[in-house]
Design a protein around this motif. Structure first.
Motif, PDB file in Angstrom:
ATOM      1  N   MET A  81      91.229  61.694  -0.861  1.00 30.50           N
ATOM      2  CA  MET A  81      90.194  62.662  -0.577  1.00 30.50           C
ATOM      3  C   MET A  81      88.940  61.893  -0.165  1.00 30.50           C
ATOM      4  N   THR A  82      88.312  62.389   0.863  1.00 30.32           N
ATOM      5  CA  THR A  82      87.133  61.703   1.378  1.00 30.32           C
ATOM      6  C   THR A  82      85.914  62.065   0.539  1.00 30.32           C
ATOM      7  N   PRO A  83      84.877  61.272   0.613  1.00 30.94           N
ATOM      8  CA  PRO A  83      83.652  61.585  -0.136  1.00 30.94           C
ATOM      9  C   PRO A  83      83.031  62.910   0.297  1.00 30.94           C
ATOM     10  N   GLN A  84      83.163  63.265   1.569  1.00 26.92           N
ATOM     11  CA  GLN A  84      82.604  64.544   2.045  1.00 26.92           C
ATOM     12  C   GLN A  84      83.356  65.722   1.431  1.00 26.92           C
ATOM     13  N   GLU A  85      84.686  65.591   1.335  1.00 27.33           N
ATOM     14  CA  GLU A  85      85.478  66.662   0.731  1.00 27.33           C
ATOM     15  C   GLU A  85      85.140  66.813  -0.741  1.00 27.33           C
ATOM     16  N   ARG A  86      84.958  65.681  -1.432  1.00 24.68           N
ATOM     17  CA  ARG A  86      84.580  65.730  -2.846  1.00 24.68           C
ATOM     18  C   ARG A  86      83.228  66.418  -3.021  1.00 24.68           C
ATOM     19  N   THR A  87      82.311  66.133  -2.127  1.00 25.32           N
ATOM     20  CA  THR A  87      80.987  66.743  -2.214  1.00 25.32           C
ATOM     21  C   THR A  87      81.076  68.257  -2.016  1.00 25.32           C
TER      22      THR A  87
END
Length: 111
Positions: A1-7
């Motif tokens: 999971m990318t950091p943008q998706e986590r955000t």
């Protein structure tokens, strides 16, 4: 999971940020639309089934006369002579007409 998706997931979970506002706006709007549509449907159904007591009584009496006419027709089918069959069929026809008249009178009285 990318950091943008986590955000984005964190914002949705916590209810903050642009992602959370967008999700809530859409679901609230849809709930309102569904509620209004359901209310309109229920109102239209209640308008269809509102018979007056006079109409209900006339319908019940007409139904009873129709049942009596059906019984007369059954008796005519089992009659042993032509004359009795014809007499029973005439009585059945008269009962059918009486049922129609009662029902028409009940509708006329309700208006």
């Amino acid at each position: 999971m990318t950091p943008q998706e986590r955000t984005l997931l964190r914002q949705l979970r916590d209810g903050d940020g642009p992602a959370a506002n967008f999700g809530l706006l859409g679901s609230t709007r849809m709930k309102k639309i569904v509620l209004v549509a359901a209310a309109a449907g229920l109102l239209s159904l209640t308008a269809c089934g509102s018979n007056t007591p006079a109409e209900n009584a006339a319908d019940a009496q007409a139904d009873n006369l129709e049942m009596m006419a059906d019984n007369m027709e059954d008796m005519a089918d089992n009659a042993t002579t032509e004359a009795s069959e014809a007499a029973l069929e005439n009585q059945a026809d008269n009962l059918h007409e009486a049922a129609d008249n009662v029902e028409d009178a009940g509708v006329a009285n309700a208006m």
